[in-house]
Design an enzyme around this catalytic site. Structure first.
Site, short mmCIF file in Angstrom:
data_model
loop_
_atom_site.label_atom_id
_atom_site.label_comp_id
_atom_site.label_asym_id
_atom_site.label_seq_id
_atom_site.Cartn_x
_atom_site.Cartn_y
_atom_site.Cartn_z
N ARG A 73 0.36 5.99 -2.13
CA ARG A 73 -0.07 6.88 -0.99
C ARG A 73 -0.13 6.99 0.40
NH1 ARG A 73 -4.45 5.03 -2.79
NH2 ARG A 73 -4.81 5.69 -5.05
N ASP A 80 -2.81 -6.88 -5.68
CA ASP A 80 -3.88 -6.18 -4.88
C ASP A 80 -3.60 -7.64 -3.73
OD1 ASP A 80 -6.33 -6.89 -3.69
OD2 ASP A 80 -7.52 -7.02 -5.72
N LYS A 140 -8.03 -4.34 12.94
CA LYS A 140 -6.85 -3.33 12.89
C LYS A 140 -5.75 -4.30 13.68
CE LYS A 140 -4.84 -0.75 11.34
NZ LYS A 140 -4.09 -0.82 10.21
N GLY A 184 0.75 -1.12 -0.28
CA GLY A 184 -0.22 -0.08 0.11
C GLY A 184 0.72 0.97 0.62
N TYR A 194 -14.00 -2.88 11.91
CA TYR A 194 -12.43 -2.25 11.31
C TYR A 194 -11.52 -2.83 12.76
CZ TYR A 194 -8.77 1.01 11.11
OH TYR A 194 -7.66 1.82 10.73
N LYS A 201 -2.38 -1.56 -6.28
CA LYS A 201 -3.15 -2.41 -6.93
C LYS A 201 -3.12 -0.23 -8.19
CE LYS A 201 -7.41 -1.67 -4.99
NZ LYS A 201 -8.79 -1.99 -4.04
#
Length: 273
Positions: free
Chosen positions: A15, A69, A167, A12, A163, A37
């Site tokens: 950015r 991905d 995490k 990832g 979430y 991606k």
């Protein structure tokens, strides 16, 4: 000491925090594997793996951009093997890729649930699994996962159960690996910011005033760099907080990291007092 010629694989990294870590490593002359991606510019979000690769080279590093991905187990394995073949090994894995949906239970779709589970816990496990044989050959091997300290208080779960579990899954994988690979002297640590960080994730999931009360991704990248400089045989199994890492490294002025210097900072949602 620096990360010169170290091979750093970052998930990832087109950015946000992933990109910032890539650039910080590049300034040392590292060999950075940029994965994500995004290969064509996105309508709303800046950055592609190729634009970041160019920035890495401009900053003094070497770059390999691989479309990935992280929900695809075979693709993770193939990307790691390709990176190791290209650069002659892997010294560092940064598990940064993450999906977020701060939704209460009744508003969390199956699609978002699966996305968070696959991108967060599952990809952290699979990327680590794929890198470990290479990390065993490295001189100062590190796995660094961008996930929070494990605090089992229900207040950390209730607002966004799915979430939080996803995490914490990243954190639990990393803690388990720290113990499992202690004898191999592979450092496995988690890093989390004390404040919200100004990224697209915050921009699209929080009100604008929280973005203004955030810090820039550079603080997380500088903390990551400080951790990766530590000796892998004595630095493992930690839940690091960016500001604490930098204070230990002698940093006392944090104003330049603020989006709006002088404004009161917003504590990260897992670190609410």
């Amino acid at each position: 000491s620096s990360l010169r010629d170290r091979v750093v694989f970052i998930t990832g990294s087109s950015r946000g925090i992933g990109r910032e870590i890539a650039l910080r490593c590049a300034r040392d002359g590292a060999k950075v594997v940029i994965t994500g991606k995004t290969v064509e510019p996105h309508a709303k979000l800046p950055g592609t793996i190729h634009s970041v690769a160019e920035e890495v080279v401009a900053a003094g590093g070497q770059a390999l951009a691989l479309q990935l991905d992280v929900r695809d187990a075979q693709a993770i394995h193939d990307a790691v093997e390709q990176a190791a073949a290209h650069f002659g090994g892997i010294d560092v894995l940064v598990n940064n890729a993450s999906a977020i949906s701060l939704t209460p239970t009744l508003e969390t779709s199956v699609k978002r649930l699966d996305l968070m589970w696959e991108v967060n816990m599952r990809a952290t496990f699979l990327a680590s699994q794929a890198c470990l044989p290479h990390l065993k050959q490295a001189v100062n091997p590190h796995i660094l996962t961008l996930s929070p300290p494990l605090n089992m208080g229900p207040d950390n779960f209730a607002p966004h159960v799915a979430y939080t579990i996803s995490k914490y899954g990243m954190s639990m994988v990393t803690m388990g690996l720290a113990r499992e690979f202690a004898s191999a002297c592979i450092a496995c640590n988690c890093l989390w910011p004390r404040t919200t960080i100004a990224t697209a994730a915050i921009e699209y999931n929080f009100p604008e005033e929280i973005l203004r009360a955030s810090r820039k991704p550079a603080i997380v990248a500088d903390a990551a760099h400080a951790i990766l400089m530590r000796s892998s045989d004595t630095c493992s199994g930690n839940f690091f907080i960016d500001e604490e890492v930098l204070r230990e490294a002698g940093v006392s002025d944090f104003e330049h990291y603020a989006v709006s210097p002088g404004e009161r900072l917003f504590d990260d949602l897992f670190l609410q007092p």
